[in-house]
Design a protein around this motif. Sequence first.
Motif, PDB file in Angstrom:
ATOM      1  N   TYR B  90      68.433-106.576  84.329  1.00 45.41           N
ATOM      2  CA  TYR B  90      69.179-105.502  84.393  1.00 45.41           C
ATOM      3  C   TYR B  90      70.258-105.536  85.574  1.00 45.41           C
ATOM      4  CZ  TYR B  90      66.581-103.366  80.633  1.00 45.41           C
ATOM      5  OH  TYR B  90      65.946-103.291  79.477  1.00 45.41           O
ATOM      6  N   LEU B  91      71.539-105.584  85.379  1.00 46.61           N
ATOM      7  CA  LEU B  91      72.495-105.801  86.429  1.00 46.61           C
ATOM      8  C   LEU B  91      73.300-104.581  86.501  1.00 46.61           C
ATOM      9  CD1 LEU B  91      73.329-109.408  85.202  1.00 46.61           C
ATOM     10  CD2 LEU B  91      72.614-108.742  87.625  1.00 46.61           C
ATOM     11  N   CYS B  92      73.399-104.296  87.932  1.00 45.37           N
ATOM     12  CA  CYS B  92      74.290-103.219  88.252  1.00 45.37           C
ATOM     13  C   CYS B  92      75.516-103.796  88.945  1.00 45.37           C
ATOM     14  CB  CYS B  92      73.727-102.237  89.341  1.00 45.37           C
ATOM     15  SG  CYS B  92      74.590-100.953  89.985  1.00 45.37           S
ATOM     16  N   ALA B  93      76.719-103.294  88.589  1.00 47.10           N
ATOM     17  CA  ALA B  93      77.960-103.691  89.280  1.00 47.10           C
ATOM     18  C   ALA B  93      78.581-102.087  89.644  1.00 47.10           C
ATOM     19  CB  ALA B  93      78.825-104.280  88.198  1.00 47.10           C
ATOM     20  N   SER B  94      79.549-102.489  90.744  1.00 47.68           N
ATOM     21  CA  SER B  94      80.362-101.366  91.280  1.00 47.68           C
ATOM     22  C   SER B  94      81.969-101.948  91.388  1.00 47.68           C
ATOM     23  CB  SER B  94      80.001-100.715  92.441  1.00 47.68           C
ATOM     24  OG  SER B  94      80.050-101.634  93.395  1.00 47.68           O
ATOM     25  N   SER B  95      82.697-100.971  91.458  1.00 44.24           N
ATOM     26  CA  SER B  95      84.062-101.276  91.746  1.00 44.24           C
ATOM     27  C   SER B  95      84.819-100.124  92.428  1.00 44.24           C
ATOM     28  CB  SER B  95      84.992-101.754  90.047  1.00 44.24           C
ATOM     29  OG  SER B  95      84.968-100.389  89.604  1.00 44.24           O
ATOM     30  N   LEU B  96      85.782-100.718  93.494  1.00 48.87           N
ATOM     31  CA  LEU B  96      86.477 -99.561  93.961  1.00 48.87           C
ATOM     32  C   LEU B  96      87.125 -98.284  93.211  1.00 48.87           C
ATOM     33  CD1 LEU B  96      87.229 -98.783  96.907  1.00 48.87           C
ATOM     34  CD2 LEU B  96      89.438-100.215  96.754  1.00 48.87           C
ATOM     35  N   VAL B  97      87.712 -98.987  92.242  1.00 43.99           N
ATOM     36  CA  VAL B  97      88.414 -97.932  91.289  1.00 43.99           C
ATOM     37  C   VAL B  97      87.851 -98.137  89.999  1.00 43.99           C
ATOM     38  CG1 VAL B  97      90.273 -97.707  92.842  1.00 43.99           C
ATOM     39  CG2 VAL B  97      90.296 -99.412  91.215  1.00 43.99           C
ATOM     40  N   PHE B  98      87.911 -97.146  89.014  1.00 40.90           N
ATOM     41  CA  PHE B  98      87.890 -97.041  87.873  1.00 40.90           C
ATOM     42  C   PHE B  98      88.783 -98.360  86.996  1.00 40.90           C
ATOM     43  CE2 PHE B  98      85.859 -96.271  83.907  1.00 40.90           C
ATOM     44  CZ  PHE B  98      86.999 -95.474  82.617  1.00 40.90           C
TER      45      PHE B  98
END
Lengths: 115, 115
Positions: B90-98
Motif C-alpha cells: 500500500y503506497l501513499c503519495a502527496s502533492s503540493l497542489v491538487f
Amino acid sequence: DQQVKQNSPSLSVQEGRISILNCDYTNSMFDYFLWYKKYPAEGPTFLISISSIKDKNEDGRFTVFLNKSAKHLSLHIVPSQPGDSAVYFCAARSNSGGSNYKLTFGKGTLLTVNP
Amino acid sequence: GAGVSQSPSNKVTEKGKDVELRCDPISGHTALYWYRQSLGQGLEFLIYFQGNSAPDKSGLPSDRFSAERTGGSVSTLTIQRTQQEDSAVYLCASSLVFGGAREQFFGPGTRLTVL
C-alpha cells in the motif's frame, strides 16, 4: 481491463547500450504520460513526463517518445548505467470528468543493466 | 526526513483482523493519495484527499476499506476483516497542489500480508 500495458515484464541490456521500454494505452482521453522508477523497498520516483501535445521530451539520458495514433509511448535511456537497474512504471492521466488527479499505471518493466 | 513516510513498513496479520496503515505526507502538501500494488500488478488508485476531504472514494475495493485524514496532514487507511486478497503493498503519495500528477511524491509503502 488494463488501460496501460507494459508487455515486457523484464529487459536486460549491457552497460553503455540503449534501453528501450515500451508502453501501450487504450484510453484516448489520456492527455499526460509519466514514467516512474522504483527501487526495491522504495516508493516510485518521478522520472520524466510528456504531454499529449508533444511527441518527444528529453531530459539528459532519458527521452520519452509518444505516438498518439498508435497509442504507444517509449522510454529511451542512453547510455544505460548499472544504477538504472530498477522497475519502470508507465502511467497516464486522463483530463476528463475531473479525474486529472488519478494516475493509471502499467504493471512495470524490470530493467537490468549489466556491467 | 522531508519525504513521505509510511508505517508500518511491514504488517503480517491473520484473516479477519483489522489493520491500520499510516501515511505522513510531505509538510505543506495539500493533496494525498493512496494506491496499492498487488503481486504482479501495477499500482491501483484507491482514494485521494484534498485537505481532509475525500471527494472520490470509488477506487476503494470494498466497504471494508476506509480512509481518513486529519488536520490536513496524517492519513490512515483502515482495512476491516482483512482477506487474503488484501495482501499487497500500500503506497501513499502527496502533492503540493491538487491535480498535478507529476508532482506526486511517493512513500516507501507498507507491505501487508494476510495469512
